[in-house]
Design a protein around this motif. Structure first.
Motif, PDB file in Angstrom:
ATOM      1  N   PRO A  44       1.598   7.662  -6.805  1.00  0.00           N
ATOM      2  CA  PRO A  44       0.606   6.818  -6.120  1.00  0.00           C
ATOM      3  C   PRO A  44       0.835   5.356  -6.506  1.00  0.00           C
ATOM      4  O   PRO A  44       1.290   5.065  -7.618  1.00  0.00           O
ATOM      5  N   PRO A  45       0.553   4.436  -5.590  1.00  0.00           N
ATOM      6  CA  PRO A  45       0.654   3.031  -5.979  1.00  0.00           C
ATOM      7  C   PRO A  45      -0.399   2.729  -7.053  1.00  0.00           C
ATOM      8  O   PRO A  45      -1.458   3.360  -7.072  1.00  0.00           O
ATOM      9  N   PRO A  46      -0.106   1.795  -7.941  1.00  0.00           N
ATOM     10  CA  PRO A  46      -1.116   1.468  -8.947  1.00  0.00           C
ATOM     11  C   PRO A  46      -2.346   0.855  -8.280  1.00  0.00           C
ATOM     12  O   PRO A  46      -2.216   0.127  -7.293  1.00  0.00           O
ATOM     13  N   PRO A  67       7.128  -1.483  -9.762  1.00  0.00           N
ATOM     14  CA  PRO A  67       7.926  -0.261  -9.944  1.00  0.00           C
ATOM     15  C   PRO A  67       7.027   0.942 -10.246  1.00  0.00           C
ATOM     16  O   PRO A  67       6.037   0.819 -10.967  1.00  0.00           O
ATOM     17  N   VAL A  68       7.365   2.074  -9.642  1.00  0.00           N
ATOM     18  CA  VAL A  68       6.705   3.340  -9.938  1.00  0.00           C
ATOM     19  C   VAL A  68       7.784   4.363 -10.246  1.00  0.00           C
ATOM     20  O   VAL A  68       8.960   4.159  -9.948  1.00  0.00           O
ATOM     21  N   MET A 109      10.457   4.418   3.366  1.00  0.00           N
ATOM     22  CA  MET A 109       9.093   3.912   3.223  1.00  0.00           C
ATOM     23  C   MET A 109       8.110   5.064   3.381  1.00  0.00           C
ATOM     24  O   MET A 109       8.164   5.778   4.381  1.00  0.00           O
ATOM     25  N   ARG A 110       7.256   5.219   2.406  1.00  0.00           N
ATOM     26  CA  ARG A 110       6.154   6.175   2.490  1.00  0.00           C
ATOM     27  C   ARG A 110       4.887   5.344   2.628  1.00  0.00           C
ATOM     28  O   ARG A 110       4.514   4.614   1.711  1.00  0.00           O
ATOM     29  N   VAL A 111       4.278   5.440   3.797  1.00  0.00           N
ATOM     30  CA  VAL A 111       3.181   4.546   4.165  1.00  0.00           C
ATOM     31  C   VAL A 111       1.901   5.378   4.304  1.00  0.00           C
ATOM     32  O   VAL A 111       1.840   6.292   5.129  1.00  0.00           O
ATOM     33  N   PRO A 112       0.864   5.052   3.522  1.00  0.00           N
ATOM     34  CA  PRO A 112      -0.378   5.827   3.610  1.00  0.00           C
ATOM     35  C   PRO A 112      -1.134   5.509   4.903  1.00  0.00           C
ATOM     36  O   PRO A 112      -0.861   4.489   5.549  1.00  0.00           O
ATOM     37  N   GLY A 162       0.786  -1.228   0.000  1.00  0.00           N
ATOM     38  CA  GLY A 162       0.000   0.000   0.000  1.00  0.00           C
ATOM     39  C   GLY A 162       0.815   1.273   0.000  1.00  0.00           C
ATOM     40  O   GLY A 162       0.265   2.357  -0.108  1.00  0.00           O
ATOM     41  N   GLY A 163       2.144   1.176   0.129  1.00  0.00           N
ATOM     42  CA  GLY A 163       2.988   2.359   0.174  1.00  0.00           C
ATOM     43  C   GLY A 163       4.008   2.366  -0.956  1.00  0.00           C
ATOM     44  O   GLY A 163       3.984   1.514  -1.840  1.00  0.00           O
ATOM     45  N   ILE A 164       4.885   3.353  -0.897  1.00  0.00           N
ATOM     46  CA  ILE A 164       5.981   3.453  -1.863  1.00  0.00           C
ATOM     47  C   ILE A 164       7.283   3.329  -1.089  1.00  0.00           C
ATOM     48  O   ILE A 164       7.546   4.100  -0.152  1.00  0.00           O
ATOM     49  N   TYR A 165       8.090   2.344  -1.465  1.00  0.00           N
ATOM     50  CA  TYR A 165       9.383   2.102  -0.841  1.00  0.00           C
ATOM     51  C   TYR A 165      10.459   2.487  -1.853  1.00  0.00           C
ATOM     52  O   TYR A 165      10.431   2.034  -2.992  1.00  0.00           O
ATOM     53  N   THR A 166      11.390   3.317  -1.412  1.00  0.00           N
ATOM     54  CA  THR A 166      12.498   3.727  -2.258  1.00  0.00           C
ATOM     55  C   THR A 166      13.765   3.055  -1.753  1.00  0.00           C
ATOM     56  O   THR A 166      14.127   3.220  -0.586  1.00  0.00           O
TER      57      THR A 166
END
Length: 180
Positions: A152-154, A145-146, A63-66, A42-46
């Motif tokens: 935003p996550p797909p 991958p984003v 980690m960007r966690v909604p 549910g988040g974006i991890y770099t």
């Protein structure tokens, strides 16, 4: 008796010699181009530093966690340390809940069952260090991958979420992890 100074015998250093084959790793800011950004849980991890960058010693992931986001209960055979940069995150450790806000640092010992969840109404941002490295490889194998850290996550259908969960369970042991 002589007045001349005596020299101490040469001793070898307990620190290994420098490895000139290893390079300095300089990583741009997480919102820069050129980094690997992964939509997962549910988040974006770099991925900031990989085991390749650190000779396998650790990896570093932003980690960007909604709100409401985070991984299910799991455990693994490596240490995992989190620094909460923004927001508030609830960690469940061996069944007990602890809330960590901006500025807090949390270390999860190897092998201990745990999970975390963003319990605030705003996105949370964490730095995560896994030692030794390897967890970043699992993230890369499982995530989508984003383009950027703030992408935003797909959107996923229920079927796609179920497929990713099954893939995570199938790959977990390869990455020294298990879901509990």
């Amino acid at each position: 008796m002589s007045d001349s100074p005596t020299s101490a015998p040469a001793t070898s250093s307990p620190i290994p010699d420098d490895d000139p084959g290893r390079a300095l790793a300089v990583v741009p800011a997480p919102d820069s181009d050129g980094l690997r950004h992964i939509a997962i849980a549910g988040g974006i991890y770099t991925i900031l530093l990989t085991g390749q960058d650190t000779d396998g010693r650790f990896c570093l992931v932003e980690m960007r966690v909604p709100p409401g986001g985070g991984p299910p209960p799991h455990r693994h055979d490596f240490e995992e340390t989190f620094r909460v940069l923004e927001g508030e995150v609830e960690f469940t450790f061996r069944g007990e809940k602890v809330t960590a806000g901006t500025g807090a640092t949390v270390n999860v010992p190897a092998n201990a069952p745990h999970a975390f969840r963003n319990t605030s109404g705003v996105p949370a941002r964490l730095l995560c260090i896994c030692a030794p490295a390897g967890q970043e490889e699992m993230f890369l194998a499982l995530g989508d991958p984003v383009e950027h850290a703030d992408s935003p996550p797909p959107p996923l259908t229920d079927e796609q979420r179920a497929e990713r969960g099954a893939k995570a369970r199938a790959l977990a042991s390869q990455y020294h992890s298990e879901f509990v």
